[in-house]
Design an enzyme around this catalytic site. Structure first.
Site, PDB file in Angstrom:
ATOM      1  N   GLY A  76      -0.802   1.351  -5.040  1.00  0.00           N
ATOM      2  CA  GLY A  76      -1.687   0.298  -4.580  1.00  0.00           C
ATOM      3  C   GLY A  76      -1.745   0.309  -3.067  1.00  0.00           C
ATOM      4  O   GLY A  76      -0.996   1.044  -2.406  1.00  0.00           O
TER       5      GLY A  76
ATOM      6  N   GLY B 180       0.809  -3.904   0.802  1.00  0.00           N
ATOM      7  CA  GLY B 180       0.950  -5.330   0.532  1.00  0.00           C
ATOM      8  C   GLY B 180       0.573  -5.767  -0.866  1.00  0.00           C
ATOM      9  O   GLY B 180       0.531  -6.965  -1.150  1.00  0.00           O
TER      10      GLY B 180
ATOM     11  N   THR C  26       7.752  -4.097  -5.584  1.00  0.00           N
ATOM     12  CA  THR C  26       8.317  -5.215  -6.332  1.00  0.00           C
ATOM     13  C   THR C  26       8.190  -4.986  -7.822  1.00  0.00           C
ATOM     14  O   THR C  26       9.152  -5.170  -8.588  1.00  0.00           O
ATOM     15  CB  THR C  26       7.602  -6.524  -5.949  1.00  0.00           C
ATOM     16  OG1 THR C  26       7.782  -6.767  -4.556  1.00  0.00           O
ATOM     17  CG2 THR C  26       8.153  -7.700  -6.752  1.00  0.00           C
TER      18      THR C  26
ATOM     19  N   ASP D 207       7.313   4.116  -6.843  1.00  0.00           N
ATOM     20  CA  ASP D 207       6.329   3.231  -6.206  1.00  0.00           C
ATOM     21  C   ASP D 207       5.347   4.016  -5.338  1.00  0.00           C
ATOM     22  O   ASP D 207       4.695   3.446  -4.458  1.00  0.00           O
ATOM     23  CB  ASP D 207       7.021   2.131  -5.396  1.00  0.00           C
ATOM     24  CG  ASP D 207       7.639   2.637  -4.106  1.00  0.00           C
ATOM     25  OD1 ASP D 207       7.884   3.855  -3.987  1.00  0.00           O
ATOM     26  OD2 ASP D 207       7.880   1.808  -3.203  1.00  0.00           O
TER      27      ASP D 207
END
Length: 233
Positions: free
Chosen positions: A28, A31, A36, A103
């Site tokens: 993504g 931010g 997470t 991630d």
């Protein structure tokens, strides 16, 4: 309940609620919450976590202060570090984790480089990238978390990283367009594009459970779009 019974129950829960994948990439824009979510999935499904170690890159603060001067060394250092990390993690077997969650995807290197490097430097960078790209692992599912630029800017301000203070909306839009172009150019990759809007999966268990349910499903190659809010009823 005894400690042993608790451990057995947790192991059974993990088995029954497995995400049906061996390697998942959570990606993504800056931010969006990808790290997470990767952490949460690994904690709940006994996964091995692969996090990008961008905070330790000495060129990153310099880049945000002087992009023209430090773009090329920054992108080369990211390329080398990402390849080194993925090779180390996937060349080493892990008997205790059936699931690996990262991630970032290695192709992220090319997306960022295309937006930060001038054409002559990017051509050189692309030659180096193409040499190593074919040796990197392919994920079972590529999850892209999408949020509006206004939401991203708010999140960036909230976490207060000094080297991110100069990030503006135009830069985030450029990166977003780079990701979307990547998806179009690689229809062989199963991509789950989830529009999160401003939903907070970290604080709302219902939202998080909807996310995990989406991730556990099988998907065809190409782009599979989902608006998360529409799945919440």
């Amino acid at each position: 309940m005894s400690r042993i019974s608790s451990i057995i129950l947790k192991a059974s829960f993990i088995y029954m609620n497995h995400l049906n994948k061996k390697y998942i990439v959570i990606e993504g824009n800056i931010g969006t919450g990808k790290s997470t979510l990767a952490n949460m999935l690994c904690n709940d499904y006994n996964g091995r976590l692969v996090l990008e170690t961008f905070a330790d890159n000495p060129f990153l603060p310099k880049f945000y202060n002087n992009k023209e001067r430090y773009a090329f060394p920054l992108e080369l250092s990211f390329l080398a570090e990402r390849y080194k990390q993925l090779k180390k993690d996937f060349d080493t077997g892990d008997l205790f984790h059936e699931l690996t969650v990262a991630d970032y995807h290695f192709f992220k290197s090319l997306i960022f480089a295309a937006k930060t490097l001038p054409s002559d430097e990017f051509r050189l960078y692309r030659q180096i990238f193409d040499i190593v790209y074919g040796m990197t692992p392919v994920p079972d599912l590529y999850v892209y978390l999408h949020r509006p630029v206004e939401t991203l800017l708010k999140q960036i301000r909230l976490r207060g990283r000094d080297y991110e203070k100069s990030i503006d909306g135009d830069y985030l839009i450029d990166l977003q367009e780079g990701y979307f172009q990547f998806f179009k150019e690689h229809p062989e990759l199963p991509v789950l594009l989830i529009n999160l809007e401003d939903l907070n999966f970290e604080q709302d268990s219902t939202i998080y459970e909807s996310l995990t349910e989406l991730i556990s499903q099988p998907y065809d190659t190409g782009i599979n779009r989902v608006n998360l809010r529409s799945t919440l009823g």
